[in-house]
Design a protein around this motif. Structure first.
Motif, PDB file in Angstrom:
ATOM      1  N   LEU A  24       5.935  13.263  44.759  1.00 17.00           N
ATOM      2  CA  LEU A  24       5.588  12.054  44.015  1.00 17.00           C
ATOM      3  C   LEU A  24       6.822  11.185  43.737  1.00 17.00           C
ATOM      4  CD1 LEU A  24       3.535  10.380  42.362  1.00 17.00           C
ATOM      5  CD2 LEU A  24       4.109  11.810  40.397  1.00 17.00           C
ATOM      6  N   VAL A  25       7.868  11.799  43.184  1.00 16.08           N
ATOM      7  CA  VAL A  25       9.057  11.044  42.797  1.00 16.08           C
ATOM      8  C   VAL A  25       9.804  10.525  44.028  1.00 16.08           C
ATOM      9  CG1 VAL A  25      11.286  11.173  41.626  1.00 16.08           C
ATOM     10  CG2 VAL A  25       9.278  12.260  40.607  1.00 16.08           C
ATOM     11  N   LYS A  26       9.926  11.359  45.052  1.00 16.06           N
ATOM     12  CA  LYS A  26      10.610  10.931  46.283  1.00 16.06           C
ATOM     13  C   LYS A  26       9.907   9.717  46.884  1.00 16.06           C
ATOM     14  CE  LYS A  26      12.312  12.796  50.703  1.00 16.06           C
ATOM     15  NZ  LYS A  26      11.793  11.792  51.639  1.00 16.06           N
ATOM     16  N   ASP A  27       8.587   9.788  46.975  1.00 11.29           N
ATOM     17  CA  ASP A  27       7.837   8.685  47.564  1.00 11.29           C
ATOM     18  C   ASP A  27       8.017   7.408  46.741  1.00 11.29           C
ATOM     19  OD1 ASP A  27       5.801   7.823  49.607  1.00 11.29           O
ATOM     20  OD2 ASP A  27       4.665   7.389  47.784  1.00 11.29           O
ATOM     21  N   TYR A  28       7.993   7.538  45.433  1.00 12.01           N
ATOM     22  CA  TYR A  28       8.114   6.370  44.576  1.00 12.01           C
ATOM     23  C   TYR A  28       9.497   5.739  44.692  1.00 12.01           C
ATOM     24  CZ  TYR A  28       7.029   3.341  40.640  1.00 12.01           C
ATOM     25  OH  TYR A  28       6.785   2.240  39.856  1.00 12.01           O
ATOM     26  N   GLU A  30      11.652   6.049  47.196  1.00 14.12           N
ATOM     27  CA  GLU A  30      11.838   5.496  48.536  1.00 14.12           C
ATOM     28  C   GLU A  30      11.096   4.171  48.673  1.00 14.12           C
ATOM     29  OE1 GLU A  30      10.727   8.619  51.237  1.00 14.12           O
ATOM     30  OE2 GLU A  30      12.802   9.369  51.328  1.00 14.12           O
ATOM     31  N   PHE A  31       9.927   4.059  48.028  1.00 13.09           N
ATOM     32  CA  PHE A  31       9.194   2.801  48.029  1.00 13.09           C
ATOM     33  C   PHE A  31      10.014   1.696  47.366  1.00 13.09           C
ATOM     34  CE2 PHE A  31       6.205  -0.228  46.102  1.00 13.09           C
ATOM     35  CZ  PHE A  31       5.476  -0.602  47.212  1.00 13.09           C
ATOM     36  N   ARG A  32      10.832   2.078  46.389  1.00 10.53           N
ATOM     37  CA  ARG A  32      11.675   1.114  45.689  1.00 10.53           C
ATOM     38  C   ARG A  32      12.999   0.848  46.415  1.00 10.53           C
ATOM     39  NH1 ARG A  32       9.899  -0.210  40.497  1.00 10.53           N
ATOM     40  NH2 ARG A  32      11.584  -1.733  40.695  1.00 10.53           N
ATOM     41  N   GLY A  33      13.190   1.474  47.578  1.00 11.47           N
ATOM     42  CA  GLY A  33      14.333   1.130  48.415  1.00 11.47           C
ATOM     43  C   GLY A  33      15.477   2.116  48.429  1.00 11.47           C
ATOM     44  N   TYR A  34      15.308   3.286  47.802  1.00 13.90           N
ATOM     45  CA  TYR A  34      16.387   4.276  47.765  1.00 13.90           C
ATOM     46  C   TYR A  34      16.248   5.277  48.904  1.00 13.90           C
ATOM     47  CZ  TYR A  34      17.377   2.607  43.032  1.00 13.90           C
ATOM     48  OH  TYR A  34      17.695   1.824  41.957  1.00 13.90           O
ATOM     49  N   ASN A  35      17.375   5.847  49.332  1.00 12.09           N
ATOM     50  CA  ASN A  35      17.372   6.988  50.254  1.00 12.09           C
ATOM     51  C   ASN A  35      17.407   8.259  49.410  1.00 12.09           C
ATOM     52  OD1 ASN A  35      17.461   5.404  52.609  1.00 12.09           O
ATOM     53  ND2 ASN A  35      19.675   5.197  52.469  1.00 12.09           N
ATOM     54  N   VAL A  36      16.449   9.138  49.599  1.00 14.78           N
ATOM     55  CA  VAL A  36      16.308  10.307  48.721  1.00 14.78           C
ATOM     56  C   VAL A  36      16.362  11.601  49.511  1.00 14.78           C
ATOM     57  CG1 VAL A  36      14.900  11.427  46.947  1.00 14.78           C
ATOM     58  CG2 VAL A  36      14.850   8.923  47.177  1.00 14.78           C
ATOM     59  N   ALA A  37      17.370  12.428  49.215  1.00 15.52           N
ATOM     60  CA  ALA A  37      17.429  13.796  49.733  1.00 15.52           C
ATOM     61  C   ALA A  37      16.865  14.718  48.654  1.00 15.52           C
ATOM     62  CB  ALA A  37      18.859  14.183  50.061  1.00 15.52           C
ATOM     63  N   THR A  38      16.365  15.881  49.041  1.00 19.06           N
ATOM     64  CA  THR A  38      15.748  16.787  48.070  1.00 19.06           C
ATOM     65  C   THR A  38      16.263  18.212  48.202  1.00 19.06           C
ATOM     66  OG1 THR A  38      13.866  17.315  49.525  1.00 19.06           O
ATOM     67  CG2 THR A  38      13.628  15.404  48.060  1.00 19.06           C
ATOM     68  N   ALA A  39      16.108  18.962  47.117  1.00 21.59           N
ATOM     69  CA  ALA A  39      16.439  20.388  47.095  1.00 21.59           C
ATOM     70  C   ALA A  39      15.522  21.052  46.079  1.00 21.59           C
ATOM     71  CB  ALA A  39      17.898  20.606  46.722  1.00 21.59           C
ATOM     72  N   GLU A  40      15.248  22.354  46.276  1.00 23.57           N
ATOM     73  CA  GLU A  40      14.304  23.050  45.405  1.00 23.57           C
ATOM     74  C   GLU A  40      14.977  23.790  44.258  1.00 23.57           C
ATOM     75  OE1 GLU A  40      11.841  25.533  47.777  1.00 23.57           O
ATOM     76  OE2 GLU A  40      10.839  23.857  48.789  1.00 23.57           O
ATOM     77  N   ASN A  41      16.302  23.951  44.326  1.00 29.99           N
ATOM     78  CA  ASN A  41      17.025  24.614  43.239  1.00 29.99           C
ATOM     79  C   ASN A  41      18.505  24.264  43.355  1.00 29.99           C
ATOM     80  OD1 ASN A  41      18.365  26.663  45.023  1.00 29.99           O
ATOM     81  ND2 ASN A  41      16.243  27.335  45.316  1.00 29.99           N
ATOM     82  N   GLY A  42      19.283  24.755  42.383  1.00 31.40           N
ATOM     83  CA  GLY A  42      20.689  24.416  42.337  1.00 31.40           C
ATOM     84  C   GLY A  42      21.473  24.884  43.549  1.00 31.40           C
ATOM     85  N   ARG A  43      21.183  26.083  44.037  1.00 30.69           N
ATOM     86  CA  ARG A  43      21.942  26.600  45.180  1.00 30.69           C
ATOM     87  C   ARG A  43      21.680  25.772  46.434  1.00 30.69           C
ATOM     88  NH1 ARG A  43      24.584  30.883  43.753  1.00 30.69           N
ATOM     89  NH2 ARG A  43      23.803  32.301  42.144  1.00 30.69           N
ATOM     90  N   GLU A  44      20.442  25.390  46.628  1.00 34.73           N
ATOM     91  CA  GLU A  44      20.122  24.539  47.769  1.00 34.73           C
ATOM     92  C   GLU A  44      20.784  23.172  47.607  1.00 34.73           C
ATOM     93  OE1 GLU A  44      16.110  22.545  49.647  1.00 34.73           O
ATOM     94  OE2 GLU A  44      16.010  24.666  49.028  1.00 34.73           O
ATOM     95  N   ALA A  45      20.852  22.689  46.369  1.00 32.70           N
ATOM     96  CA  ALA A  45      21.498  21.399  46.102  1.00 32.70           C
ATOM     97  C   ALA A  45      22.974  21.438  46.465  1.00 32.70           C
ATOM     98  CB  ALA A  45      21.323  21.030  44.632  1.00 32.70           C
ATOM     99  N   LEU A  46      23.639  22.556  46.193  1.00 35.35           N
ATOM    100  CA  LEU A  46      25.065  22.664  46.529  1.00 35.35           C
ATOM    101  C   LEU A  46      25.278  22.575  48.034  1.00 35.35           C
ATOM    102  CD1 LEU A  46      26.312  25.466  44.086  1.00 35.35           C
ATOM    103  CD2 LEU A  46      26.622  22.985  43.900  1.00 35.35           C
ATOM    104  N   GLU A  47      24.341  23.116  48.803  1.00 39.37           N
ATOM    105  CA  GLU A  47      24.442  23.024  50.256  1.00 39.37           C
ATOM    106  C   GLU A  47      24.311  21.567  50.707  1.00 39.37           C
ATOM    107  OE1 GLU A  47      21.512  25.586  51.935  1.00 39.37           O
ATOM    108  OE2 GLU A  47      22.361  27.421  51.073  1.00 39.37           O
ATOM    109  N   VAL A  48      23.405  20.833  50.052  1.00 40.06           N
ATOM    110  CA  VAL A  48      23.245  19.411  50.377  1.00 40.06           C
ATOM    111  C   VAL A  48      24.518  18.653  50.008  1.00 40.06           C
ATOM    112  CG1 VAL A  48      21.944  17.310  49.880  1.00 40.06           C
ATOM    113  CG2 VAL A  48      20.740  19.495  50.072  1.00 40.06           C
TER     114      VAL A  48
END
Length: 215
Positions: A24-28, A30-48
């Motif tokens: 929901l948030v990613k789609d919203y 991105e609709f407003r013009g942002y590039n959005v990467a995602t992660a499911e938890n902190g460890r995955e976020a560190l990899e990003v």
């Protein structure tokens, strides 16, 4: 058609263990013009974060593997990420919860459920604060903030190799594999160079190396 409201392709990192909220948030956003990467938890976020440095991080607090508090602590300790604004999302809305979130290093604390427009407003407010700060810095002829470092900076041969690879856009993990050392060793070299040059992140370090003809 998406609304590109002069967001200048700003990159956001959205971290939450709820796939429905992510969608929901990613789609919203991105609709407003942002590039959005995602992660499911902190460890995955560190990899990003090892591959890409976003302009702002939106992070849930309670997550498996690594929660928001542990993640923001790591972000604030690393020279390459410690300037990134962090917006906490949490179902806990008591005053003590908000105070804890802000004290732990978040810049904004929002309580779930929230209106998407409110989230966008908070994101834009945080990014505008950075823009105002950058406008106060000296700028070069091409309009980008000028890269200034102490005149007596000296890098070791290994540091020069590392910064040349950073300038090519390689992540710390990739540099470690290429130089046959540990990722922690590369992180240490990058941190040492940031301290020597008084620069804020890998992006500035890469630009400095290019402008000084090292890369």
């Amino acid at each position: 058609m998406k609304e590109n409201l002069s967001k200048d392709n700003k990159k956001l990192l959205l971290i939450d263990d709820d796939p429905n909220l992510i969608l929901l948030v990613k789609d919203y956003l991105e609709f407003r013009g942002y590039n959005v990467a995602t992660a499911e938890n902190g460890r995955e976020a560190l990899e990003v974060l090892d591959r890409h440095i976003p302009d702002l991080i939106i992070c849930d607090v309670m997550m498996p593997e690594m929660d928001g508090y542990a993640l923001v602590k790591h972000i604030r300790e690393e020279p390459t990420t410690n300037k990134i604004p962090v917006l906490f999302l949490s179902a806990k809305g008591q005053s003590q919860d908000k105070v804890k979130g802000l004290n732990e290093g978040a810049d904004v604390y929002m309580v779930k459920p929230f209106e998407p427009e409110e989230l966008v407003a908070q994101v834009e407010s945080s990014l505008n604060q950075i823009k105002r700060w950058e406008q106060g810095r000296p700028r070069s002829l091409d309009g980008a903030p000028s890269i200034k470092v102490p005149h007596n900076v000296e890098l070791t041969p290994t540091e020069i190799k590392v910064v040349q690879l950073v300038a090519k856009g390689m992540a710390n993990r990739e540099i470690a594999e290429k130089l046959n050392v540990s990722q922690r060793t590369i992180e240490s070299h990058v941190s040492n160079m940031l301290n020597k040059t008084s620069l804020n992140n890998r992006t500035e370090l890469a630009r400095w190396s290019i402008e000084s003809s090292m890369a």
